[in-house]
Write an enzyme that holds these catalytic residues in place. Structure first.
Site, mmCIF file in Angstrom:
data_model
loop_
_atom_site.group_PDB
_atom_site.id
_atom_site.type_symbol
_atom_site.label_atom_id
_atom_site.label_comp_id
_atom_site.label_asym_id
_atom_site.label_seq_id
_atom_site.Cartn_x
_atom_site.Cartn_y
_atom_site.Cartn_z
ATOM 1 N N ALA A 120 0.802 -1.225 0.000
ATOM 2 C CA ALA A 120 0.000 0.000 0.000
ATOM 3 C C ALA A 120 0.835 1.275 0.000
ATOM 4 C CB ALA A 120 -0.927 0.007 1.209
ATOM 5 N N ASN A 186 1.454 -3.964 7.767
ATOM 6 C CA ASN A 186 2.416 -4.538 6.843
ATOM 7 C C ASN A 186 3.232 -3.450 6.151
ATOM 8 O OD1 ASN A 186 1.954 -7.426 7.077
ATOM 9 N ND2 ASN A 186 -0.024 -7.058 6.134
ATOM 10 N N HIS A 216 -0.819 7.375 4.349
ATOM 11 C CA HIS A 216 0.522 6.969 4.733
ATOM 12 C C HIS A 216 1.470 8.141 4.530
ATOM 13 C CE1 HIS A 216 -1.049 2.833 4.522
ATOM 14 N NE2 HIS A 216 -1.606 3.212 3.388
#
Length: 262
Positions: A120, A186, A216
């Site tokens: 991601a 992750n 993020h």
């Protein structure tokens, strides 16, 4: 025609299978017994449903893990011991230093390969390049909606039903994050594997009741200079804990098989 072995048959695995590039087909699907009937309905006799990669009667061009950290721990070493290429999306499993070492050693001894997928996050090529010159600081922050944190340790650290503003509920290392939040962190492990390692990568996790995105933020500094990156991704329709981009990174790994990038 390239054949992959898919490990997993959840929301992400189904998304990847639906998006396989031309020239790549599923050859085997490793999943729990409860999924075998659905696999048979979808693929008939063309794609055997297995409970263990060892049951495979051929040689896959790529083994693609889209299941869980547990699946990596259970099957990862055995896959590369066969000399196969294993692409891992649940990179948090490699926060177990002993497991990571066993898989690396098995790759060396049996000519297997391990691909750590970007998942991601973006910019892992730049991070890995910067590492070659010496990294000084890598900090990662994840921000997700309350729904994305449900079913995780976050429920014990913060009241997800009552939160009214952005709140940080974890501040620690990538190794700690990957172990404590196996379905959510992750990305932290992926960044650590491309950068300064599990124990030197700083991670902050927060809940934002006003967002529907998985955001993020990465800050990196070293001898090369510094860079910052921010990514706001849409969660996967079938699993809000996972970003759509994570599934797309697995699709891109399959494309490498036919584009000559492996």
């Amino acid at each position: 025609m390239k054949k992959i072995m898919m490990i997993g048959y959840g929301a992400m695995a189904k998304e990847v299978l639906a998006r396989l590039p031309q020239g790549v087909v599923p050859g085997w699907i490793v999943a729990r017994d409860a999924h075998h009937a659905a696999i048979a309905e979808a693929y008939g006799d063309r794609v055997p449903a297995l409970t263990d990669p060892a049951q495979c009667d051929g040689r896959p061009d790529l083994v693609l893990e889209c299941a869980s950290q547990q699946a990596v721990a259970e099957f990862g070493e055995a896959v590369v011991q066969r000399g196969w290429t294993l692409a891992v999306i649940s990179t948090g499993a490699l926060a177990d230093a002993a497991l990571q070492l066993r898989i690396q050693q098995a790759c060396q001894r049996h000519h297997g390969r391990l691909w750590v997928l970007s998942g991601a996050i973006a910019g892992m090529d730049g991070l890995a390049s910067a590492r070659e010159g010496g990294l000084e600081s890598v900090t990662y922050q994840a921000s997700k909606s309350p729904a994305s944190w449900r079913g995780s340790l976050a429920e014990k650290l913060i009241d997800l039903d009552a939160v009214s503003e952005t709140r940080v509920f974890f501040d620690g290392t990538a190794r700690e994050a990957a172990r404590l939040f196996p379905a959510n962190a992750n990305v932290a492990a992926t960044i650590a594997l491309h950068g300064v390692g599990m124990d030197a990568t700083r991670v902050r996790l927060q809940v934002d009741p006003h967002t529907r995105h998985n955001s993020h933020q990465l800050r990196v500094s070293g001898r090369f200079g510094e860079f910052q990156m921010q990514l706001s991704g849409n969660p996967l329709a079938g699993n809000p804990k996972t970003s759509t981009l994570a599934a797309l990174s697995a699709v891109q790994a399959c494309r490498r098989l036919v584009d000559g990038g492996c």
